[in-house]
Design an enzyme around this catalytic site. Structure first.
Site, PDB file in Angstrom:
ATOM      1  N   HIS A  66     102.387  -7.744 -71.737  1.00 39.11           N
ATOM      2  CA  HIS A  66     103.183  -6.543 -71.396  1.00 39.11           C
ATOM      3  C   HIS A  66     104.246  -6.301 -72.449  1.00 39.11           C
ATOM      4  O   HIS A  66     105.418  -6.562 -72.188  1.00 39.11           O
ATOM      5  CB  HIS A  66     103.840  -6.739 -70.028  1.00 39.11           C
ATOM      6  CG  HIS A  66     104.287  -5.476 -69.375  1.00 39.11           C
ATOM      7  ND1 HIS A  66     105.552  -4.966 -69.503  1.00 39.11           N
ATOM      8  CD2 HIS A  66     103.633  -4.626 -68.574  1.00 39.11           C
ATOM      9  CE1 HIS A  66     105.672  -3.867 -68.782  1.00 39.11           C
ATOM     10  NE2 HIS A  66     104.524  -3.644 -68.200  1.00 39.11           N
ATOM     11  N   PHE A  67     104.087  -5.814 -73.480  1.00 39.43           N
ATOM     12  CA  PHE A  67     102.891  -5.478 -74.225  1.00 39.43           C
ATOM     13  C   PHE A  67     102.967  -6.273 -75.514  1.00 39.43           C
ATOM     14  O   PHE A  67     104.037  -6.306 -76.103  1.00 39.43           O
ATOM     15  CB  PHE A  67     102.842  -3.984 -74.518  1.00 39.43           C
ATOM     16  CG  PHE A  67     102.956  -3.125 -73.265  1.00 39.43           C
ATOM     17  CD1 PHE A  67     101.864  -2.936 -72.436  1.00 39.43           C
ATOM     18  CD2 PHE A  67     104.152  -2.525 -72.914  1.00 39.43           C
ATOM     19  CE1 PHE A  67     101.963  -2.135 -71.293  1.00 39.43           C
ATOM     20  CE2 PHE A  67     104.251  -1.730 -71.772  1.00 39.43           C
ATOM     21  CZ  PHE A  67     103.164  -1.530 -70.956  1.00 39.43           C
TER      22      PHE A  67
END
Length: 162
Positions: A66-67
């Site tokens: 994420h991410f």
């Protein structure tokens, strides 16, 4: 003036607890790595308010997905950090009567995310008790990084036996 007159007209002083370090937090709530989302609680006015601190590190496991190219702390985990800060306040406020009890999330309302939180940020979670009735407590929270609001929400929690 006698002792009774002096104390009878003065409001009771608010109890405060300067700092809850990680060891005290871990005695208050059952969360553990990787789901413990608060590192320290400061400026605690028992039964009223507190400030939780989460030092966001690139080593957080959620940044793997994420991410990866642009790491962002998930908003739901910011909300969880708010809830954990409130749970510490509740347990510290109730003292020994909270032993063997857990604080359960009941609802989240009006959650807003204003800006991303990433590695290197220090999240300061300001919580304020709105009210408590019986075993249900309601809170308002604002999370800030460097004084800038990054998230806010209202939520309720219930205190129950394990």
């Amino acid at each position: 003036m006698d002792q009774q007159e002096q104390t009878g007209s003065e409001p009771a002083a608010k109890q405060s607890l300067e700092v809850c370090d990680i060891a005290r937090i871990m005695r208050a709530i059952p969360h553990r790595y990787p789901f413990l989302m608060v590192d320290r609680v400061v400026d605690m006015a028992l039964g009223e308010s507190a400030v939780g601190i989460k030092n966001v590190s690139i080593n957080e496991n959620y940044f793997q997905g994420h991410f990866p190219a642009h790491p962002v702390m998930p908003g739901v985990l910011i909300i969880e950090a708010m809830a954990q800060t409130a749970a510490v306040l509740v347990v510290e406020t109730l003292g020994p009567s909270a032993q063997g009890k857990l604080v359960y999330f009941m609802s989240v309302e009006n959650a807003k995310f204003r800006r991303p939180v990433g590695p290197g940020d220090q999240l300061r979670i300001h919580i304020q008790k709105e009210r408590s009735r019986g075993n249900v407590w309601k809170f308002n929270a604002v999370a800030r990084v460097d004084g800038v609001v990054v998230a806010e929400a209202s939520y309720a929690a219930m205190i129950l036996d394990r």
